[in-house]
Design an enzyme around this catalytic site. Structure first.
Site, PDB file in Angstrom:
ATOM      1  N   ARG A  50       0.715  -1.215  -0.248  1.00 19.85           N
ATOM      2  CA  ARG A  50      -0.275  -0.447   0.364  1.00 19.85           C
ATOM      3  C   ARG A  50       0.771   1.050  -0.082  1.00 19.85           C
ATOM      4  O   ARG A  50       1.905   1.093   0.522  1.00 19.85           O
ATOM      5  CB  ARG A  50      -0.437   0.158   1.425  1.00 19.85           C
ATOM      6  CG  ARG A  50      -1.510  -1.028   1.703  1.00 19.85           C
ATOM      7  CD  ARG A  50      -2.257  -0.953   2.654  1.00 19.85           C
ATOM      8  NE  ARG A  50      -3.264  -2.856   3.156  1.00 19.85           N
ATOM      9  CZ  ARG A  50      -3.610  -2.221   4.470  1.00 19.85           C
ATOM     10  NH1 ARG A  50      -3.764  -1.620   5.392  1.00 19.85           N
ATOM     11  NH2 ARG A  50      -4.631  -3.399   4.513  1.00 19.85           N
ATOM     12  N   ASP A  52       0.796   5.408   1.391  1.00 23.09           N
ATOM     13  CA  ASP A  52      -0.800   6.188   1.555  1.00 23.09           C
ATOM     14  C   ASP A  52      -1.103   7.496   0.364  1.00 23.09           C
ATOM     15  O   ASP A  52      -0.242   7.514  -0.308  1.00 23.09           O
ATOM     16  CB  ASP A  52       0.423   7.062   3.256  1.00 23.09           C
ATOM     17  CG  ASP A  52       0.384   5.920   3.535  1.00 23.09           C
ATOM     18  OD1 ASP A  52      -0.454   5.457   3.894  1.00 23.09           O
ATOM     19  OD2 ASP A  52       1.404   5.668   4.973  1.00 23.09           O
ATOM     20  N   ARG A 197       9.148   7.979   5.858  1.00 26.82           N
ATOM     21  CA  ARG A 197       8.460   8.855   5.859  1.00 26.82           C
ATOM     22  C   ARG A 197       8.832   9.829   7.545  1.00 26.82           C
ATOM     23  O   ARG A 197       9.263  10.567   7.854  1.00 26.82           O
ATOM     24  CB  ARG A 197       7.158   9.485   5.560  1.00 26.82           C
ATOM     25  CG  ARG A 197       6.984   9.476   4.863  1.00 26.82           C
ATOM     26  CD  ARG A 197       4.965   9.286   4.185  1.00 26.82           C
ATOM     27  NE  ARG A 197       4.674  10.808   4.681  1.00 26.82           N
ATOM     28  CZ  ARG A 197       3.302  10.820   5.317  1.00 26.82           C
ATOM     29  NH1 ARG A 197       2.663   9.717   4.266  1.00 26.82           N
ATOM     30  NH2 ARG A 197       3.106  11.917   5.930  1.00 26.82           N
TER      31      ARG A 197
END
Length: 266
Positions: A50, A52, A197
């Protein structure tokens, strides 16, 4: 019934991430709608991982099962005619029923592009992160080395992370600058939610002098997300590679591709 693998590229700026959800457009929704139209039956896809909201991909690998018999070119050109401009299928390949885009992958690679300048960018503002204070790349590169190897990355995972274990093996973490651009290149067996991140956020804190280079090692040892830096912007994050064994027959040369923005840092 046959199984098809696809390589997909997308600009995630306008999407609420990869995975289908009740609210907002997602890349998965757009791709499944296009594939279903070409196949003439409902299609569901499984992705290598996945991404974001706001995160991009130059190489997202997916697979789907279909009863339709179509040439490989139909899954590429046909889907691209139906997809929004920010999503494109780059290649299609029939694969064994044993292939799974997620579970057959043995590694993933990400690049974070950061524009380091006192003034924010206008062109490509959603395609790169930005930090206004000067950053010392040598200090960030020094701090990055403590993160390489197998570690408990609890200090770098989101509170919403659903992974059963926080242990990951980071094979590569390179930090390089050219002009106002800084590239962070990371490769691992897998990544936790927000892991990249959060790592970039910690390295930026070190690069601007808020923390010493030893801080990354301290965060690993403390295993406490509350003690780490804030999660950095999604804008500069790209999924750029997915690793698979050659026996699956995927186009190996197409499984790693750097983002077509910013400087040529290679």
């Amino acid at each position: 019934m046959s199984r098809i693998a696809l390589g997909v590229e997308y600009d995630g700026s306008a999407f609420r991430g990869w995975q289908s959800q009740p609210v907002g457009p997602t890349v998965q929704d757009a791709l499944e709608a296009a594939l279903s139209a070409i196949a003439a039956h409902p299609v569901r896809v499984q992705a290598s991982g996945r991404t974001d909201t706001g995160v991009h991909a130059t190489v997202q690998v997916v697979h789907f099962d279909t009863e339709a018999v179509r040439p490989d070119s139909a899954w590429v050109r046909g889907c691209n005619a139906l997809l929004p401009p920010s999503v494109a299928v780059r290649w299609a390949q029939p694969v064994s029923d044993a292939f799974n885009a997620r579970f057959s992958a043995h590694s993933r690679s990400y690049r974070y592009l950061l524009f380091n300048s006192p003034v924010r960018p206008a062109i490509g503002a959603t395609l790169a992160g930005w930090f206004h204070r000067p950053l010392d790349v040598d200090l960030m590169a020094e701090a990055a080395q403590a993160l390489c190897g197998e570690h408990d990355f609890s200090a770098f995972r989101s509170s919403e992370c659903q992974a059963k274990s926080p242990v990951r093996t980071l094979h590569r973490l390179d930090v390089r600058r050219r002009g106002d651009w800084i590239a962070f290149d990371l490769g691992a067996n897998a990544f936790l939610h927000h892991m990249v991140r959060n790592i970039v956020g910690a390295l930026v804190d070190i690069g601007c002098g808020r923390r010493p280079p030893a801080w990354t090692g301290e965060l690993l040892a403390q295993r406490d997300r509350r003690l780490a830096a804030p999660t950095f912007s999604p804008c500069g994050l790209y999924l750029v590679g997915v690793g698979y064994d050659a026996h699956w027959g995927l186009p190996q040369a197409a499984l790693h591709r750097l983002p077509p923005v910013g400087p040529m840092l290679d």
